[in-house]
Design a protein around this motif. Structure first.
Motif, PDB file in Angstrom:
ATOM      1  N   VAL A   1       1.959 -20.995 -12.931  1.00 61.56           N
ATOM      2  CA  VAL A   1       2.140 -20.135 -14.440  1.00 61.56           C
ATOM      3  C   VAL A   1       3.703 -20.149 -14.523  1.00 61.56           C
ATOM      4  CG1 VAL A   1       1.750 -18.290 -15.683  1.00 61.56           C
ATOM      5  CG2 VAL A   1       0.090 -19.212 -14.125  1.00 61.56           C
ATOM      6  N   THR A   2       4.076 -20.551 -15.851  1.00 56.97           N
ATOM      7  CA  THR A   2       5.588 -20.000 -16.217  1.00 56.97           C
ATOM      8  C   THR A   2       5.855 -19.227 -17.196  1.00 56.97           C
ATOM      9  OG1 THR A   2       5.725 -22.218 -17.197  1.00 56.97           O
ATOM     10  CG2 THR A   2       6.345 -22.261 -15.027  1.00 56.97           C
ATOM     11  N   ALA A   3       4.667 -19.094 -17.939  1.00 56.94           N
ATOM     12  CA  ALA A   3       4.842 -18.197 -19.258  1.00 56.94           C
ATOM     13  C   ALA A   3       3.404 -17.721 -19.544  1.00 56.94           C
ATOM     14  CB  ALA A   3       5.260 -18.959 -20.327  1.00 56.94           C
ATOM     15  N   PRO A   4       3.268 -16.537 -20.344  1.00 58.51           N
ATOM     16  CA  PRO A   4       1.926 -15.922 -20.660  1.00 58.51           C
ATOM     17  C   PRO A   4       0.808 -17.092 -21.149  1.00 58.51           C
ATOM     18  CG  PRO A   4       3.456 -14.554 -21.352  1.00 58.51           C
ATOM     19  CD  PRO A   4       4.242 -15.857 -20.736  1.00 58.51           C
ATOM     20  N   LEU A   5      -0.336 -17.211 -20.635  1.00 59.99           N
ATOM     21  CA  LEU A   5      -1.367 -18.205 -20.891  1.00 59.99           C
ATOM     22  C   LEU A   5      -1.835 -17.824 -22.345  1.00 59.99           C
ATOM     23  CD1 LEU A   5      -2.985 -18.759 -17.701  1.00 59.99           C
ATOM     24  CD2 LEU A   5      -0.897 -20.272 -18.772  1.00 59.99           C
ATOM     25  N   THR A   6      -1.673 -18.867 -23.353  1.00 59.60           N
ATOM     26  CA  THR A   6      -2.613 -18.655 -24.554  1.00 59.60           C
ATOM     27  C   THR A   6      -4.160 -18.985 -24.446  1.00 59.60           C
ATOM     28  OG1 THR A   6      -1.940 -20.915 -25.136  1.00 59.60           O
ATOM     29  CG2 THR A   6      -0.559 -19.078 -26.006  1.00 59.60           C
TER      30      THR A   6
ATOM     31  N   ALA B   1       6.790 -18.280 -10.051  1.00 56.83           N
ATOM     32  CA  ALA B   1       8.229 -18.031  -9.564  1.00 56.83           C
ATOM     33  C   ALA B   1       8.781 -17.386 -10.624  1.00 56.83           C
ATOM     34  CB  ALA B   1       8.895 -19.056  -8.849  1.00 56.83           C
ATOM     35  N   THR B   2       8.116 -17.079 -11.755  1.00 61.16           N
ATOM     36  CA  THR B   2       8.714 -16.549 -12.895  1.00 61.16           C
ATOM     37  C   THR B   2       8.718 -14.977 -13.003  1.00 61.16           C
ATOM     38  OG1 THR B   2       8.067 -18.549 -14.176  1.00 61.16           O
ATOM     39  CG2 THR B   2       8.687 -16.688 -15.604  1.00 61.16           C
ATOM     40  N   PRO B   3       9.762 -14.365 -13.300  1.00 62.91           N
ATOM     41  CA  PRO B   3       9.715 -12.711 -13.068  1.00 62.91           C
ATOM     42  C   PRO B   3       9.099 -12.390 -14.599  1.00 62.91           C
ATOM     43  CG  PRO B   3      12.143 -13.609 -12.270  1.00 62.91           C
ATOM     44  CD  PRO B   3      11.290 -14.741 -12.864  1.00 62.91           C
ATOM     45  N   GLY B   4       8.752 -11.452 -14.478  1.00 61.04           N
ATOM     46  CA  GLY B   4       8.130 -10.556 -15.792  1.00 61.04           C
ATOM     47  C   GLY B   4       6.621 -10.997 -15.817  1.00 61.04           C
TER      48      GLY B   4
ATOM     49  N   ALA C   1       5.426 -25.571  -3.343  1.00 57.65           N
ATOM     50  CA  ALA C   1       5.768 -26.373  -4.354  1.00 57.65           C
ATOM     51  C   ALA C   1       6.856 -25.708  -5.206  1.00 57.65           C
ATOM     52  CB  ALA C   1       4.794 -27.005  -5.272  1.00 57.65           C
ATOM     53  N   LEU C   2       6.477 -24.290  -5.157  1.00 58.69           N
ATOM     54  CA  LEU C   2       7.723 -23.638  -6.127  1.00 58.69           C
ATOM     55  C   LEU C   2       8.824 -22.989  -5.066  1.00 58.69           C
ATOM     56  CD1 LEU C   2       5.563 -21.436  -8.234  1.00 58.69           C
ATOM     57  CD2 LEU C   2       6.292 -23.628  -8.675  1.00 58.69           C
ATOM     58  N   GLY C   3       9.101 -23.393  -3.748  1.00 58.30           N
ATOM     59  CA  GLY C   3       9.867 -22.942  -2.962  1.00 58.30           C
ATOM     60  C   GLY C   3       9.465 -21.965  -1.787  1.00 58.30           C
ATOM     61  N   ALA C   4       8.235 -21.644  -1.667  1.00 63.63           N
ATOM     62  CA  ALA C   4       7.930 -20.790  -0.717  1.00 63.63           C
ATOM     63  C   ALA C   4       7.851 -21.548   0.644  1.00 63.63           C
ATOM     64  CB  ALA C   4       6.397 -20.241  -1.110  1.00 63.63           C
ATOM     65  N   GLN C   5       8.181 -20.512   1.727  1.00 61.24           N
ATOM     66  CA  GLN C   5       7.930 -20.977   3.099  1.00 61.24           C
ATOM     67  C   GLN C   5       6.317 -20.603   3.662  1.00 61.24           C
ATOM     68  OE1 GLN C   5       9.804 -23.474   4.566  1.00 61.24           O
ATOM     69  NE2 GLN C   5      10.883 -23.442   2.513  1.00 61.24           N
ATOM     70  N   ARG C   6       5.635 -21.397   4.046  1.00 61.68           N
ATOM     71  CA  ARG C   6       4.274 -20.858   4.654  1.00 61.68           C
ATOM     72  C   ARG C   6       4.284 -19.701   5.463  1.00 61.68           C
ATOM     73  NH1 ARG C   6      -1.073 -24.272   4.509  1.00 61.68           N
ATOM     74  NH2 ARG C   6       0.097 -25.129   2.735  1.00 61.68           N
ATOM     75  N   ARG C   7       5.393 -19.701   6.614  1.00 64.13           N
ATOM     76  CA  ARG C   7       5.368 -18.917   7.535  1.00 64.13           C
ATOM     77  C   ARG C   7       6.071 -17.376   7.001  1.00 64.13           C
ATOM     78  NH1 ARG C   7       2.134 -18.391  11.577  1.00 64.13           N
ATOM     79  NH2 ARG C   7       1.823 -20.460  12.710  1.00 64.13           N
ATOM     80  N   ALA C   8       6.762 -17.793   5.860  1.00 62.39           N
ATOM     81  CA  ALA C   8       7.117 -16.470   5.218  1.00 62.39           C
ATOM     82  C   ALA C   8       6.382 -15.678   4.345  1.00 62.39           C
ATOM     83  CB  ALA C   8       8.535 -16.819   4.418  1.00 62.39           C
TER      84      ALA C   8
END
Length: 249
Positions: A76-81, A92-95, A142-149
């Motif tokens: 998700v990058t924006a509110p879903l219509t 990874a989108t704030p808000g 895929a958004l930049g997370a590390q599994r161990r983190a």
């Protein structure tokens, strides 16, 4: 007043909301956030607005999907219509606040606080068996997370003492994965009791998350705080409410 269960292990703002503090009445009394229930739509909207306000956002920033007990994940990058058919979300989108609805199934909230990536999954027996946890972790990576983190917390769900199942259910877990048998104990007659949260924790840890825990709240055993599909079924009631669990950046 809303009652919100949180975990010290999850850094982003989050909450596993109980049924307390809502506007619904009758069999839905409390904070029913289930748009799929037969509760009044305007009352459900009020409840969801209270949840959004509690996490500091507007109602349109509270993102949910059309849950179908699948392993499918939406990024998700924006509110879903429109609400896609899926059972987990990552962002990874704030808000934005990711929210799942449950009434015995596991709500699982995920975060890699350092990478700024969060996730939320509706993980009932079918979804968790079919891989919704692992799919959520892959989508976070895929958004930049590390599994161990990644920290993952399972919220209120049905516990083993209340979760009686049959032989076919047992075999659907153990035919391909014999070690899953450890999450079943003998019940009455030919029935078993299934430990859904322990199975979820096992799948999380086997998948390599840095930390996993369960809040240790049973939805079935605590009607004052939680909705429960199984309890409603046993009581012969016509419908049931849904708890909401939320995490935001």
């Amino acid at each position: 007043m809303l009652e919100i269960i949180t975990s010290d292990a999850l850094a982003p703002r989050h909450g596993f909301f109980t049924r307390k503090g809502g506007a619904s009445s009758g069999i839905f009394a409390g904070l029913n956030c289930g748009t799929g229930s037969t509760d009044q739509a305007e009352i459900v909207a009020i409840n969801r607005a209270r949840v959004a306000d509690a996490v500091g956002l507007s109602p349109d920033a509270l993102v949910t999907v059309h849950q179908v007990h699948s392993p499918d994940v939406v990024s998700v990058t924006a509110p879903l219509t429109d609400r896609p058919r899926a059972d987990a979300m990552v962002t990874a989108t704030p808000g934005l606040a990711l929210a799942v609805l449950t009434a015995d199934c596991q709500p699982v909230l995920f975060a890699d606080a350092k990478a700024g990536v969060i996730g939320a999954a509706h993980a009932g027996w079918k979804g968790v068996r079919d891989g919704v946890i692992e799919a959520t972790l892959s989508a976070m990576e895929a958004l930049g997370a590390q599994r161990r983190a990644i920290t993952a917390v399972i919220g209120p769900c049905i516990s083993q003492t209340a979760y009686e199942v049959g032989q076919e259910f047992y075999e659907s877990f153990t035919d391909d994965t014999p070690e899953a048998g450890r999450f079943f104990v003998n019940g009455n007659g030919d029935r078993y009791l299934f430990d859904l949260p322990s199975y979820g924790l096992w799948r999380l840890r086997e998948a390599g998350v840095g930390h996993a825990e369960w809040t240790r709240h049973c939805t079935y055993r605590d009607p004052a705080r939680f909705y429960s599909y199984r309890r409603t079924t046993h009581a012969g009631e016509a419908d049931y409410g849904r708890q909401i669990s939320v995490i935001r950046l």
